[in-house]
Design an enzyme around this catalytic site. Structure first.
Site, short mmCIF file in Angstrom:
data_model
loop_
_atom_site.label_atom_id
_atom_site.label_comp_id
_atom_site.label_asym_id
_atom_site.label_seq_id
_atom_site.Cartn_x
_atom_site.Cartn_y
_atom_site.Cartn_z
N SER B 13 0.87 -1.18 0.00
CA SER B 13 0.00 0.00 0.00
C SER B 13 0.90 1.23 0.00
CB SER B 13 -0.93 -0.08 1.22
OG SER B 13 -1.93 0.89 1.13
N HIS B 40 -2.58 -1.29 -3.48
CA HIS B 40 -3.69 -0.35 -3.30
C HIS B 40 -3.38 0.89 -4.12
CE1 HIS B 40 -4.31 -2.14 0.98
NE2 HIS B 40 -4.72 -2.94 0.04
N ASP B 133 -4.46 -4.39 5.84
CA ASP B 133 -4.60 -5.43 4.81
C ASP B 133 -3.34 -6.29 4.74
OD1 ASP B 133 -6.04 -6.72 2.88
OD2 ASP B 133 -5.52 -5.34 1.25
#
Lengths: 269, 189
Positions: B13, B40, B133
């Protein structure tokens, strides 16, 4: 985690008892959805889960609603709607009558988006929008025309990005945390259950829109659905798919030509 | 000790793109496994990310199309705004269901799905990020016999994601970006 064997048993039960055939759904996604529901509804064992499925008709409604993916947006992928506006609707407008099929319409956001496009193009009065889904629960929501107020900011931005020139809020009336879309948009919509796995063609259309539905099917079922669409499309009419879906590897590919950059094909043979 | 795998799954991310752009040019051009990357990013349906990676490596880079087969020697990127899943017949499925950890694609979804198919033939690597995540995905991967790697939080732009993963899981190796290069180049050797 539910084993592959147990998934097979559950799918068999669904098929034999209720006629829903999920055997040709893409398994990784389906397995994830079934596992998700299993923990969401706090079942203690697979047997308890299975017997609920087998014996409780009301639970099946929930099961179908949760297993199928019903995430959708108005004017999602604004470039797609822009191409509909600029390339497709002007051609459809030359017909005396326009029949559109939203296959797998879920809660209807795309159907309302289409009705708005048609109204702005001055074509809604001579159009019919058939909106179908396997899942009666989502069709009820679609038919109500009521959507969460919290989504409207995003939808309004999508709408403007798609080339919309009106004030998006002029299409609905807000009431507490929901909005109701204007009844005149709904007048030309026909909602009905239709199972792409087992039901056949029911009309001939000028445009079929089926976006982010085929990704949940395996290749064999995708091919069957492409043939169903092909049977349901008049010559020179259009098929629109989701942004990661393609006709490229299908058996009907040679009869279709991609219009431009978006996933919209025209039937040329 | 050298590791073997069929799939190296990488999730990242905030701050992970820089790491990948640094790592990719140092990887061997011919790899005998596939790399799957889940990042992401902002919703955009263009293929800017795969184009960018292609400028940094000679390994072929693909943004995944629905039902695409997984072939060794390639890098596959999860498309924006879809979850990326793996089928038993070694192909991809895309999924537009609810976000997981506020993310779509979600790293957990891909790691868990890859673990279910590849078991011990899988290596998972989690990079920098400011999100939860990936942690649960690493747990499932480990339970299924995969090797788990996390970027050293001290070297990460955003330490939260790798730190949570390390706190919640038994991680096989915690690696700096340089060590990540060495590790990947030693897979299947």
């Amino acid at each position: 985690m539910i084993s592959d064997n147990d998934i097979d048993l559950i799918l068999n039960d669904l098929h034999e008892i209720y006629g829903y055939d999920f055997n040709y759904y893409s398994r990784a996604s389906l397995k994830r959805r079934i596992n998700r529901l299993y923990s969401l509804d706090k079942f203690l064992s697979i047997n308890e889960f299975r017997s609920k499925i087998i014996s409780d008709k009301n639970y099946i409604k929930r099961f179908i609603e949760e297993i199928t993916v019903n995430v959708t947006e108005m004017f999602r992928d604004s470039s797609f709607y822009k191409e509909l506006r600029t390339r497709i609707l002007p051609v459809l407008g030359t017909h005396p009558f326009i029949r559109i099929w939203h296959a797998g319409c879920s809660t209807g956001e795309e159907v309302y988006s289409m009705a708005i496009l048609l109204q702005e193009a001055g074509l809604l009065h001579k159009s019919l929008l058939y909106a179908t889904d396997i899942n009666p629960g989502v069709l009820e929501k679609a038919q109500s025309g009521i959507f969460p107020l919290s989504h409207m900011k995003q939808y309004s931005e999508n709408y403007i990005a798609s080339g919309g020139l009106q004030d998006f809020s002029s299409y609905y009336t807000a009431n507490y945390d929901g909005v109701k879309f204007k009844p005149e948009l709904q007048k030309k919509m026909i909602f009905s259950t239709h199972n792409l796995v087992s039901d056949s063609s029911f009309n001939e259309f000028h445009l079929i829109i089926c976006r982010n539905v085929l990704i949940y099917f395996d290749k064999e079922l995708q091919e069957r659905v492409f043939n169903l669409f092909d049977e349901s499309l008049a010559n020179l009419s259009y098929l629109a798919l989701g942004s990661k879906e393609t006709l490229k590897f299908s058996g009907i590919q040679h009869k279709y030509k991609q219009v431009d950059r978006e996933k919209i094909w025209r039937k040329i043979k | 000790m050298n590791y073997s795998c069929k799939i190296l799954a990488i999730g990242g991310s905030a701050g992970s793109l820089e790491v990948l752009l640094k790592v990719l040019p140092h990887l061997k051009e011919e790899i005998s496994f596939s790399i799957i990357i889940v990042l992401h990013r902002k919703n955009s349906s263009d293929s800017a990310l795969s184009d960018l990676f292609s400028t940094r490596t000679k390994i072929p880079v693909y943004e995944v199309e629905d039902k695409q087969s997984i072939v060794p020697g390639n890098i596959y990127i999860a498309p924006a705004d879809y979850h990326l899943l793996i089928e038993k017949n070694i192909s991809f499925s895309l999924d537009f269901s609810e976000k997981v950890n506020y993310s779509r694609p979600s790293i957990d979804v891909t790691f868990e799905s890859a673990a279910d198919v590849f078991n011990t033939d899988l290596i998972c690597l989690l990079l920098s990020g400011a999100n939860m995540d990936g942690s649960n995905g690493l747990k499932v991967a480990k339970e299924n016999g995969a090797v788990t790697l996390v970027q050293d939080p001290e070297t990460a732009d955003s330490k939260i994601m790798p730190s949570i993963a390390i706190k919640n899981n038994e991680i096989d190796h915690i690696l700096t970006p340089d060590q990540i290069v060495t590790f990947i180049n030693s897979i299947n050797v």
